[in-house]
Design a protein around this motif. Sequence first.
Motif, PDB file in Angstrom:
ATOM      1  N   GLU A   1     -19.270 -45.731 -13.002  1.00  0.00           N
ATOM      2  CA  GLU A   1     -18.904 -44.737 -11.984  1.00  0.00           C
ATOM      3  C   GLU A   1     -17.924 -43.703 -12.543  1.00  0.00           C
ATOM      4  OE1 GLU A   1     -20.247 -44.295  -8.993  1.00  0.00           O
ATOM      5  OE2 GLU A   1     -21.559 -45.955  -9.476  1.00  0.00           O
TER       6      GLU A   1
ATOM      7  N   THR B   1     -19.778 -41.411 -14.998  1.00  0.00           N
ATOM      8  CA  THR B   1     -20.656 -40.417 -14.364  1.00  0.00           C
ATOM      9  C   THR B   1     -19.846 -39.248 -13.823  1.00  0.00           C
ATOM     10  OG1 THR B   1     -20.650 -41.623 -12.265  1.00  0.00           O
ATOM     11  CG2 THR B   1     -22.473 -42.055 -13.753  1.00  0.00           C
TER      12      THR B   1
ATOM     13  N   ARG C   1     -25.793 -41.536 -11.912  1.00  0.00           N
ATOM     14  CA  ARG C   1     -25.699 -42.927 -12.375  1.00  0.00           C
ATOM     15  C   ARG C   1     -26.982 -43.321 -13.102  1.00  0.00           C
ATOM     16  NH1 ARG C   1     -22.755 -47.438 -10.654  1.00  0.00           N
ATOM     17  NH2 ARG C   1     -23.842 -49.383 -11.037  1.00  0.00           N
TER      18      ARG C   1
END
Length: 53
Positions: free
Chosen positions: A15, A18, A25
């Motif tokens: 996370e 990204t 993702r």
Amino acid sequence: MLLKYYCYGSLKSIEEATNYLHCSRRQLQRILKKLCDEGKMIKEGKGKYKIKG
């Protein structure tokens, strides 16, 4: 490889990566799978990867 400079040898959170890399993702997961298949990265656990080398 921008990922190499971001994660300093290991990636602890997909996370966070990204958000930093401005990609989805799923795109990052595809890239990580490709790098693992090529032997450039090692999957250490759920969402954790390490650069081989």
